[in-house]
Design a protein around this motif. Structure first.
Motif, PDB file in Angstrom:
ATOM      1  N   LEU A 118     -58.581  52.378  11.963  1.00  0.00           N
ATOM      2  CA  LEU A 118     -58.329  51.228  12.836  1.00  0.00           C
ATOM      3  C   LEU A 118     -56.988  50.574  12.522  1.00  0.00           C
ATOM      4  N   ILE A 119     -56.684  50.423  11.246  1.00  0.00           N
ATOM      5  CA  ILE A 119     -55.393  49.832  10.846  1.00  0.00           C
ATOM      6  C   ILE A 119     -54.242  50.721  11.320  1.00  0.00           C
ATOM      7  N   GLU A 120     -54.371  52.027  11.160  1.00  0.00           N
ATOM      8  CA  GLU A 120     -53.316  52.927  11.607  1.00  0.00           C
ATOM      9  C   GLU A 120     -53.081  52.796  13.105  1.00  0.00           C
ATOM     10  N   GLN A 121     -54.155  52.629  13.880  1.00  0.00           N
ATOM     11  CA  GLN A 121     -53.996  52.444  15.335  1.00  0.00           C
ATOM     12  C   GLN A 121     -53.322  51.118  15.642  1.00  0.00           C
ATOM     13  N   LEU A 122     -53.663  50.069  14.886  1.00  0.00           N
ATOM     14  CA  LEU A 122     -53.036  48.766  15.099  1.00  0.00           C
ATOM     15  C   LEU A 122     -51.546  48.792  14.803  1.00  0.00           C
ATOM     16  N   LEU A 123     -51.128  49.666  13.872  1.00  0.00           N
ATOM     17  CA  LEU A 123     -49.737  49.708  13.447  1.00  0.00           C
ATOM     18  C   LEU A 123     -48.883  50.652  14.280  1.00  0.00           C
ATOM     19  N   ARG A 124     -49.455  51.285  15.274  1.00  0.00           N
ATOM     20  CA  ARG A 124     -48.676  52.214  16.128  1.00  0.00           C
ATOM     21  C   ARG A 124     -47.706  51.484  16.996  1.00  0.00           C
ATOM     22  N   TRP A 177     -57.725  37.521  -2.306  1.00  0.00           N
ATOM     23  CA  TRP A 177     -57.308  38.562  -1.361  1.00  0.00           C
ATOM     24  C   TRP A 177     -56.486  39.611  -2.090  1.00  0.00           C
ATOM     25  N   PHE A 178     -56.390  40.774  -1.480  1.00  0.00           N
ATOM     26  CA  PHE A 178     -55.452  41.796  -1.916  1.00  0.00           C
ATOM     27  C   PHE A 178     -54.367  41.893  -0.851  1.00  0.00           C
ATOM     28  N   THR A 179     -53.177  42.272  -1.256  1.00  0.00           N
ATOM     29  CA  THR A 179     -52.081  42.480  -0.315  1.00  0.00           C
ATOM     30  C   THR A 179     -51.469  43.847  -0.591  1.00  0.00           C
ATOM     31  N   ALA A 180     -50.941  44.453   0.437  1.00  0.00           N
ATOM     32  CA  ALA A 180     -50.242  45.729   0.302  1.00  0.00           C
ATOM     33  C   ALA A 180     -49.430  45.933   1.571  1.00  0.00           C
ATOM     34  N   ASP A 181     -48.545  46.908   1.525  1.00  0.00           N
ATOM     35  CA  ASP A 181     -47.728  47.252   2.684  1.00  0.00           C
ATOM     36  C   ASP A 181     -48.071  48.662   3.130  1.00  0.00           C
ATOM     37  N   ILE A 182     -48.064  48.856   4.438  1.00  0.00           N
ATOM     38  CA  ILE A 182     -48.169  50.191   5.026  1.00  0.00           C
ATOM     39  C   ILE A 182     -46.989  50.322   5.976  1.00  0.00           C
ATOM     40  N   ARG A 183     -46.114  51.294   5.689  1.00  0.00           N
ATOM     41  CA  ARG A 183     -44.908  51.521   6.497  1.00  0.00           C
ATOM     42  C   ARG A 183     -44.139  50.221   6.733  1.00  0.00           C
ATOM     43  N   GLY A 184     -44.058  49.398   5.701  1.00  0.00           N
ATOM     44  CA  GLY A 184     -43.294  48.165   5.779  1.00  0.00           C
ATOM     45  C   GLY A 184     -44.021  46.989   6.416  1.00  0.00           C
ATOM     46  N   VAL A 185     -45.269  47.175   6.796  1.00  0.00           N
ATOM     47  CA  VAL A 185     -46.055  46.103   7.408  1.00  0.00           C
ATOM     48  C   VAL A 185     -47.027  45.556   6.367  1.00  0.00           C
ATOM     49  N   ARG A 186     -47.038  44.250   6.202  1.00  0.00           N
ATOM     50  CA  ARG A 186     -47.880  43.611   5.192  1.00  0.00           C
ATOM     51  C   ARG A 186     -49.331  43.500   5.666  1.00  0.00           C
ATOM     52  N   LEU A 187     -50.247  43.849   4.784  1.00  0.00           N
ATOM     53  CA  LEU A 187     -51.682  43.701   5.012  1.00  0.00           C
ATOM     54  C   LEU A 187     -52.248  42.704   4.022  1.00  0.00           C
ATOM     55  N   ILE A 188     -53.267  41.991   4.446  1.00  0.00           N
ATOM     56  CA  ILE A 188     -54.061  41.132   3.569  1.00  0.00           C
ATOM     57  C   ILE A 188     -55.491  41.592   3.754  1.00  0.00           C
ATOM     58  N   PHE A 189     -56.206  41.855   2.656  1.00  0.00           N
ATOM     59  CA  PHE A 189     -57.532  42.438   2.824  1.00  0.00           C
ATOM     60  C   PHE A 189     -58.453  42.117   1.664  1.00  0.00           C
ATOM     61  N   HIS A 190     -59.736  42.355   1.913  1.00  0.00           N
ATOM     62  CA  HIS A 190     -60.756  42.213   0.879  1.00  0.00           C
ATOM     63  C   HIS A 190     -61.951  43.069   1.270  1.00  0.00           C
ATOM     64  N   ASN A 191     -62.483  43.775   0.300  1.00  0.00           N
ATOM     65  CA  ASN A 191     -63.676  44.598   0.499  1.00  0.00           C
ATOM     66  C   ASN A 191     -64.830  43.982  -0.267  1.00  0.00           C
ATOM     67  N   GLY A 192     -66.025  44.225   0.213  1.00  0.00           N
ATOM     68  CA  GLY A 192     -67.213  43.779  -0.496  1.00  0.00           C
ATOM     69  C   GLY A 192     -68.195  44.923  -0.636  1.00  0.00           C
ATOM     70  N   ILE A 193     -68.754  45.061  -1.835  1.00  0.00           N
ATOM     71  CA  ILE A 193     -69.709  46.141  -2.096  1.00  0.00           C
ATOM     72  C   ILE A 193     -70.904  45.559  -2.826  1.00  0.00           C
ATOM     73  N   ASN A 194     -72.060  45.650  -2.207  1.00  0.00           N
ATOM     74  CA  ASN A 194     -73.327  45.258  -2.817  1.00  0.00           C
ATOM     75  C   ASN A 194     -74.336  46.345  -2.504  1.00  0.00           C
ATOM     76  N   PRO A 195     -75.404  46.453  -3.276  1.00  0.00           N
ATOM     77  CA  PRO A 195     -76.409  47.483  -2.977  1.00  0.00           C
ATOM     78  C   PRO A 195     -76.930  47.344  -1.552  1.00  0.00           C
ATOM     79  N   ALA A 210     -53.955  55.953   0.058  1.00  0.00           N
ATOM     80  CA  ALA A 210     -52.745  56.559  -0.494  1.00  0.00           C
ATOM     81  C   ALA A 210     -51.506  56.124   0.284  1.00  0.00           C
ATOM     82  N   ARG A 211     -51.702  55.580   1.475  1.00  0.00           N
ATOM     83  CA  ARG A 211     -50.571  55.184   2.306  1.00  0.00           C
ATOM     84  C   ARG A 211     -50.073  53.767   2.012  1.00  0.00           C
ATOM     85  N   THR A 212     -50.757  53.034   1.151  1.00  0.00           N
ATOM     86  CA  THR A 212     -50.330  51.665   0.871  1.00  0.00           C
ATOM     87  C   THR A 212     -49.289  51.641  -0.231  1.00  0.00           C
TER      88      THR A 212
END
Length: 142
Positions: free
Chosen positions: A136-142, A83-101, A72-74
């Protein structure tokens, strides 16, 4: 809690998906992949991908709905090339998730800080992967 066998029938669908979801790597190898992405296509002094090509891979292309975001913070979520991109508090993120059984994976990069997070799990808990990544991302952005 011990070993839990995964019936082959649950994994058979992976074979045709191998080019998109069949990366077989451990956390050290994924960390090196993250460093490549953060190093403008260079790792350990070797150029593997041109900087313009990597920038193109990370360039936001298609806007996705705000209701889609994994957190909800992105803000400003987009799909790039794989890749997916989004911003958190003005900081750009690049990310990708993977889901398999039986498996979950997440890689989140913070290019401006030249840092990122890689999480690989055996299990089916999206909640764990999402929460750990977010914290972890929130800690990195402190």
């Amino acid at each position: 809690m011990g070993q839990v066998p995964v019936p082959w029938g649950r994994l058979q669908y992976l074979e045709p998906l191998a080019p998109g979801g069949g990366i077989d790597a451990n956390v050290d190898e994924m960390a090196q992949y993250a460093l490549l992405q953060l190093g403008d296509g260079t790792i350990f002094g070797h150029r593997l991908v041109s900087a313009p090509m990597l920038a193109e891979l990370h360039r936001p292309v298609i806007a996705v709905g705000e209701d889609w975001t994994p957190s909800a913070r992105t803000e400003n979520p987009h799909y790039a090339l794989g890749w997916f991109t989004a911003d958190i508090r003005g900081v750009r993120l690049i990310f990708h998730n993977g889901i398999n059984p039986g498996y979950r994976a997440a890689i989140f990069l913070v290019p401006s800080a030249k840092t990122g997070v890689v999480i690989l799990t055996n299990g089916e808990s999206n909640h764990f992967t999402d929460t750990a990544t977010r914290r972890l991302i929130e800690q990195l952005l402190r």
